[in-house]
Design an enzyme around this catalytic site. Structure first.
Site, PDB file in Angstrom:
ATOM      1  N   ARG A  89     -37.973 -19.125 -22.582  1.00  0.00           N
ATOM      2  CA  ARG A  89     -39.169 -18.285 -22.653  1.00  0.00           C
ATOM      3  C   ARG A  89     -40.116 -18.871 -23.706  1.00  0.00           C
ATOM      4  NH1 ARG A  89     -36.389 -12.370 -23.090  1.00  0.00           N
ATOM      5  NH2 ARG A  89     -36.371 -13.119 -25.236  1.00  0.00           N
ATOM      6  N   LYS A 124     -38.268  -3.086 -32.785  1.00  0.00           N
ATOM      7  CA  LYS A 124     -39.290  -3.111 -31.733  1.00  0.00           C
ATOM      8  C   LYS A 124     -39.052  -1.983 -30.738  1.00  0.00           C
ATOM      9  CE  LYS A 124     -36.731  -6.521 -28.991  1.00  0.00           C
ATOM     10  NZ  LYS A 124     -36.766  -7.844 -28.333  1.00  0.00           N
ATOM     11  N   TYR A 130     -35.185  18.264  -4.231  1.00  0.00           N
ATOM     12  CA  TYR A 130     -35.992  17.556  -3.250  1.00  0.00           C
ATOM     13  C   TYR A 130     -35.114  16.801  -2.251  1.00  0.00           C
ATOM     14  CZ  TYR A 130     -40.185  18.237  -6.148  1.00  0.00           C
ATOM     15  OH  TYR A 130     -41.229  18.764  -6.859  1.00  0.00           O
ATOM     16  N   MET A 186     -38.930  15.173 -11.763  1.00  0.00           N
ATOM     17  CA  MET A 186     -39.685  14.807 -12.952  1.00  0.00           C
ATOM     18  C   MET A 186     -39.291  15.639 -14.166  1.00  0.00           C
ATOM     19  SD  MET A 186     -43.827  14.736 -13.534  1.00  0.00           S
ATOM     20  CE  MET A 186     -44.081  13.392 -12.373  1.00  0.00           C
TER      21      MET A 186
END
Length: 389
Positions: A140, A36, A268, A316
Site C-alpha cells: 500500500r 485512529k 421485515y 434499523m
C-alpha cells in the site's frame, strides 16, 4: 431509566492492557497507542489518556482531523499520522504539531514548504518530525525501492525545518503467515540499520498488535498497538488467549415482550415464523447502531444471565429475540420482563459474547465490528464500575 443503546468502556481495562503489552516488549522498546477511527469506536480522547497513563509514549492516528481532535483536548504527547495526507490536510496536520510519514521526495518538499507557516501553531515544538516508510510487503503506502527510500531519508535530513525521526514498515500477515512476516523483516531490518548508520539515532518501528504478541523480533524501538489496547485478539480468535481484557460492552434493554402463536411472523420479510407458541422480546437497537443486518437469525442476546437467539430481520432501530416455549407456558407471562438489560457484547451472569463471537457470525474481523458501532450509541466511561466524567 435504561438507554435504548449503550456502549460502556472500561478505561481501567485499557490502561491495564497497555501495561500488559509493555511487559511483553523487547528491552528498550516503547508502545505507541493507535487511536485512529475514534479508537475503534471506544473514544479517541479518553482512550488516549488511559493509554498514556498505562505507559504509552506516543499516539498514532490515520488522519489530520483525528490529530487535531487530540490536540484540542489538551493532549501534548507525540502524535504520528500514519495515513496519507492530502495537500489540503497538510497545513492542518502541521499546525497540530504532529509527526508525519513520507515515502516520496515530493511529499518531503511539501512538508518543508509548509514548515515556516506551521511554526507558530506548533507551540515551539521545534522541527517537524518525519518518518520514512518502506513497503516491505504490505503493498500500500510506502516505496518498495530501497534506493528511493534512502533518497527520501536524505531529502528529510537536508531540509530546513524537518527532522528525520524514524523509519517504519507495516507487516501484512503477523496475524497469520509468520513466514511472510519474517520475510518482510528481512527486507526492512537491513534498511533500517543502514539508515541508523548514516543518520544516527532513529526510531525504528514495524510491529502492529499481532506482531507485538507473536513476532518478538519485530519490536525494534517501538510497537504500534491498536486492537490489542481494547482487549481484542489480533488473530480474531479467542480474546482470552491474549491475557488482555475486553474494554467495551454493548447493550440495550427489553422494550416490549409479546406472545407469538404458531404461524406468527416477526420482522421485515417474515424471516422468522414461529413453529410453536413462544414469547418474543423487542430491543431498540439495530443496524443504525452497529448491529449488522447480517446478524438476522444469526446471533444471540444475553438477558438476565441467559442466552437467547436473535430472530427475524435486524432492522434499523430494533432487533427481536425468541424467549422460548418454556416461557410461553407461564400463564402469568414470560420470565423476562420489560426493562431487562440485553447484552450484545459483554457479560450477563455466567454468559459472555465477545467481539470475536460477533465477527465470526459475520465472517469479518473484530476491528470492523467495533468501528461499526455508530455515533448515535452513547459512550459511557468507567474505571472498573466507577463512573468517569
Amino acid at each position: 431509566m435504561a438507554l435504548r443503546a449503550l456502549a460502556r468502556v472500561n478505561l481501567a481495562a485499557i490502561e491495564r492492557n497497555v501495561v500488559a503489552l509493555r511487559a511483553r516488549l523487547d528491552e528498550g522498546a516503547e508502545l505507541c497507542a493507535v487511536v485512529k477511527a475514534d479508537a475503534s469506536g471506544h473514544g479517541a480522547v479518553p482512550v488516549a489518556r488511559a493509554a498514556l497513563a498505562g505507559g504509552a509514549t506516543t499516539l498514532a492516528v490515520a488522519t489530520a482531523g483525528e490529530a487535531v481532535e487530540l490536540r484540542a483536548a489538551g493532549l501534548t504527547a507525540p502524535v504520528l499520522v500514519l495515513g496519507a495526507i492530502s495537500d489540503e490536510e497538510l497545513p492542518v496536520a502541521l499546525g497540530a504539531g504532529v509527526e508525519v510519514v513520507a515515502s516520496t521526495e515530493r511529499f518531503v518538499r511539501e512538508v518543508a514548504a509548509g514548515a515556516p507557516a506551521a511554526a507558530g501553531g506548533r507551540g515551539g515544538r521545534g522541527p517537524i518530525s518525519v518518518h520514512v516508510k518502506l513497503d516491505s510487503g504490505m503493498g500500500r503506502l510506502g516505496t518498495r525501492d530501497t534506493e528511493e527510500a534512502f533518497a527520501v531519508a536524505q531529502a528529510i535530513h537536508g531540509a530546513p525545518g524537518l527532522r528525520l525521526a524514524g523509519v517504519m514498515t507495516h507487516l501484512a500477515t503477523a496475524d497469520g503467515d509468520l513466514a511472510f512476516a519474517a520475510a518482510q523483516l528481512e527486507v526492512f531490518a537491513p534498511f533500517a540499520d543502514e539508515l541508523k548508520r548514516r543518520y544516527g539515532r532513529l526510531r525504528v518501528h514495524a510491529a502492529n498488535s499481532a506482531a507485538t504478541l507473536r513476532v518478538p523480533g519485530s519490536h525494534f524501538d517501538m510497537v504500534r498497538c491498536g486492537i490489542a489496547l481494547y482487549g481484542c485478539d489480533p488473530m480474531n480468535e479467542d480474546p482470552d488467549s491474549t491475557g488482555l481484557e475486553q474494554a467495551m460492552e454493548l447493550s440495550s434493554y427489553v422494550a416490549a415482550v409479546k406472545r407469538a402463536e404458531a404461524g406468527d411472523s416477526v420482522g421485515y420479510g417474515r424471516r422468522f415464523i414461529a413453529e410453536r407458541p413462544t414469547w418474543v422480546a423487542t430491543m431498540p437497537i439495530g443496524y443504525a447502531d452497529g448491529v449488522r443486518r447480517g446478524l438476522t437469525n444469526n446471533c444471540d442476546v444475553l438477558i438476565q444471565g441467559r442466552r437467547y437467539p436473535v430472530i427475524g430481520t435486524v432492522s434499523m432501530d430494533n432487533i427481536t429475540a425468541d424467549l422460548g416455549p418454556a416461557h410461553a407456558a407461564h400463564s402469568a407471562g414470560p420470565a423476562v420482563a420489560v426493562g431487562a438489560r440485553a447484552v450484545l457484547i459483554g457479560r450477563s451472569g455466567e454468559e459472555r459474547q465477545t467481539v470475536e463471537d460477533i465477527a465470526h457470525r459475520l465472517d469479518t474481523i473484530n476491528h470492523e465490528v467495533l468501528c461499526g458501532i455508530s455515533a448515535r450509541v452513547p459512550r459511557q466511561y468507567h474505571r472498573d464500575g466507577t463512573p468517569v466524567s
